[in-house]
Scaffold this motif. Structure first.
Motif, PDB file in Angstrom:
ATOM      1  N   THR A 161      56.696  58.830  50.355  1.00  0.00           N
ATOM      2  CA  THR A 161      57.640  58.159  51.245  1.00  0.00           C
ATOM      3  C   THR A 161      58.242  56.937  50.567  1.00  0.00           C
ATOM      4  O   THR A 161      57.554  56.218  49.839  1.00  0.00           O
ATOM      5  CB  THR A 161      56.956  57.731  52.556  1.00  0.00           C
ATOM      6  OG1 THR A 161      55.835  56.901  52.254  1.00  0.00           O
ATOM      7  CG2 THR A 161      56.477  58.948  53.330  1.00  0.00           C
ATOM      8  N   ARG A 162      59.513  56.703  50.816  1.00  0.00           N
ATOM      9  CA  ARG A 162      60.223  55.579  50.207  1.00  0.00           C
ATOM     10  C   ARG A 162      60.621  54.526  51.234  1.00  0.00           C
ATOM     11  O   ARG A 162      61.147  53.483  50.894  1.00  0.00           O
ATOM     12  CB  ARG A 162      61.459  56.097  49.471  1.00  0.00           C
ATOM     13  CG  ARG A 162      61.111  56.935  48.237  1.00  0.00           C
ATOM     14  CD  ARG A 162      62.323  57.700  47.717  1.00  0.00           C
ATOM     15  NE  ARG A 162      62.048  58.336  46.440  1.00  0.00           N
ATOM     16  CZ  ARG A 162      61.359  59.446  46.274  1.00  0.00           C
ATOM     17  NH1 ARG A 162      60.857  60.069  47.327  1.00  0.00           N
ATOM     18  NH2 ARG A 162      61.150  59.954  45.075  1.00  0.00           N
ATOM     19  N   LEU A 163      60.386  54.830  52.492  1.00  0.00           N
ATOM     20  CA  LEU A 163      60.751  53.918  53.571  1.00  0.00           C
ATOM     21  C   LEU A 163      59.500  53.486  54.324  1.00  0.00           C
ATOM     22  O   LEU A 163      58.564  54.261  54.491  1.00  0.00           O
ATOM     23  CB  LEU A 163      61.722  54.588  54.550  1.00  0.00           C
ATOM     24  CG  LEU A 163      63.020  55.136  53.955  1.00  0.00           C
ATOM     25  CD1 LEU A 163      63.801  55.883  55.018  1.00  0.00           C
ATOM     26  CD2 LEU A 163      63.855  54.005  53.378  1.00  0.00           C
ATOM     27  N   LYS A 164      59.498  52.247  54.780  1.00  0.00           N
ATOM     28  CA  LYS A 164      58.371  51.726  55.553  1.00  0.00           C
ATOM     29  C   LYS A 164      58.895  51.172  56.869  1.00  0.00           C
ATOM     30  O   LYS A 164      59.806  50.346  56.892  1.00  0.00           O
ATOM     31  CB  LYS A 164      57.646  50.621  54.775  1.00  0.00           C
ATOM     32  CG  LYS A 164      56.454  50.046  55.530  1.00  0.00           C
ATOM     33  CD  LYS A 164      55.771  48.952  54.722  1.00  0.00           C
ATOM     34  CE  LYS A 164      54.583  48.366  55.493  1.00  0.00           C
ATOM     35  NZ  LYS A 164      53.916  47.287  54.726  1.00  0.00           N
ATOM     36  N   THR A 165      58.318  51.645  57.975  1.00  0.00           N
ATOM     37  CA  THR A 165      58.707  51.142  59.289  1.00  0.00           C
ATOM     38  C   THR A 165      57.999  49.813  59.537  1.00  0.00           C
ATOM     39  O   THR A 165      56.766  49.755  59.542  1.00  0.00           O
ATOM     40  CB  THR A 165      58.337  52.143  60.396  1.00  0.00           C
ATOM     41  OG1 THR A 165      59.020  53.383  60.137  1.00  0.00           O
ATOM     42  CG2 THR A 165      58.741  51.618  61.760  1.00  0.00           C
ATOM     43  N   ILE A 166      58.758  48.759  59.720  1.00  0.00           N
ATOM     44  CA  ILE A 166      58.184  47.432  59.935  1.00  0.00           C
ATOM     45  C   ILE A 166      57.762  47.252  61.384  1.00  0.00           C
ATOM     46  O   ILE A 166      56.653  46.804  61.671  1.00  0.00           O
ATOM     47  CB  ILE A 166      59.197  46.329  59.549  1.00  0.00           C
ATOM     48  CG1 ILE A 166      59.687  46.534  58.108  1.00  0.00           C
ATOM     49  CG2 ILE A 166      58.567  44.952  59.718  1.00  0.00           C
ATOM     50  CD1 ILE A 166      58.587  46.504  57.072  1.00  0.00           C
ATOM     51  N   LYS A 167      58.656  47.642  62.300  1.00  0.00           N
ATOM     52  CA  LYS A 167      58.354  47.427  63.706  1.00  0.00           C
ATOM     53  C   LYS A 167      59.237  48.316  64.564  1.00  0.00           C
ATOM     54  O   LYS A 167      60.398  48.560  64.229  1.00  0.00           O
ATOM     55  CB  LYS A 167      58.583  45.951  64.078  1.00  0.00           C
ATOM     56  CG  LYS A 167      58.080  45.554  65.454  1.00  0.00           C
ATOM     57  CD  LYS A 167      58.267  44.055  65.682  1.00  0.00           C
ATOM     58  CE  LYS A 167      57.715  43.618  67.025  1.00  0.00           C
ATOM     59  NZ  LYS A 167      57.917  42.167  67.259  1.00  0.00           N
TER      60      LYS A 167
END
Length: 254
Positions: free
Chosen positions: A219-225
């Motif tokens: 995965t290259r994206l991270k969900t912050i909130k």
């Protein structure tokens, strides 16, 4: 052309009639104990593949594909009850869910392995609304693409697609192999009859893992909130135009 070998990727999502809720940690939408079903745009894709078979004898196979948790088998059985010949399920747990690019890379492998020459998939899934997978797959395969299709005609190797655009429609013509993404006006999906549901239980459902395809799906994206949308404020009545202007200035809109 030796025949139309149609690949129909489908996704298990929270049912469109369910109001999504954010989990307590505000890291994602709550999925536990929530009704799931086939992504509505993917239902259109399955229906269109089956209708193509009904309109022409050139369709030799309709293959349904999904990458998701164990319960994704349910929607694959539904696709086969609607008319797909067989299906492939790549088991991917929710915590390791693929991003659109990872899905596109996986679909490229599936297309090559099964010698598909037409891929029909929903223009987007209603959980993330990314709307990227079809276009990315067309780029990876270097195939023609037509997005947001509202009508599809196939004659030999020639494909005509009428697609939705802002304020109207656009007609595209291309040759197979091709990627088509579906829009709501394309058709109305059929209900699977009980006899077809029973027949679908005997159709082949092949289980695989990401390791079988040897892909980099990091995965290259991270969900912050993740938060609920702000509650709508009630309207305010004003007496005249001057009152409206004053109120707009008060709200910082002017």
């Amino acid at each position: 052309m030796s025949g139309l070998r149609i690949l129909v990727p489908i996704k298990r999502v929270i049912d469109y009639a369910v109001k999504p809720r954010v989990n307590r940690a505000q890291t994602a939408v709550e999925t536990a104990h929530v009704q799931h079903s086939m992504n509505p745009f993917d239902e259109l894709s399955v229906e269109e593949a089956v209708r193509l078979r009904e309109r022409t004898s050139e369709v030799t196979e309709i293959l349904a594909f999904s990458a998701g948790p164990q319960k994704a088998q349910d929607i694959l059985r539904t696709a086969m009850a609607m008319g797909a010949d067989r299906s492939i399920h790549v088991v991917v747990e929710e915590k390791n869910a693929l991003e659109p690019l990872g899905v596109a890379k996986l679909l490229k492998k599936v297309v090559e392995e099964n010698k598909s020459n037409l891929v029909i998939l929903g223009k987007q899934s209603i959980d993330d609304d990314a709307g990227q997978t079809g276009q990315m797959l067309a780029g990876l395969l270097n195939w023609s693409q037509a997005t947001q299709a509202s009508k599809v005609e196939v004659k030999g190797e020639n494909v005509t697609v009428i697609r939705e655009v802002d304020g109207g429609v656009e007609t595209l013509k291309a040759k197979l192999p091709m990627i088509i993404t579906t829009d709501l006006r394309l058709n109305e999906p059929r209900y699977a009859s009980l006899p077809n549901i029973m027949k679908a239980k005997k159709k082949k459902l092949e289980k695989k893992t990401l390791a079988d395809y040897g892909l980099d799906t990091e995965t290259r994206l991270k969900t912050i909130k993740v938060t609920e949308p702000a509650a709508r404020q009630g309207g305010v009545k004003v007496e005249d135009v001057d009152g409206m202007i004053s109120k707009l200035k008060e709200l910082g809109a002017l």
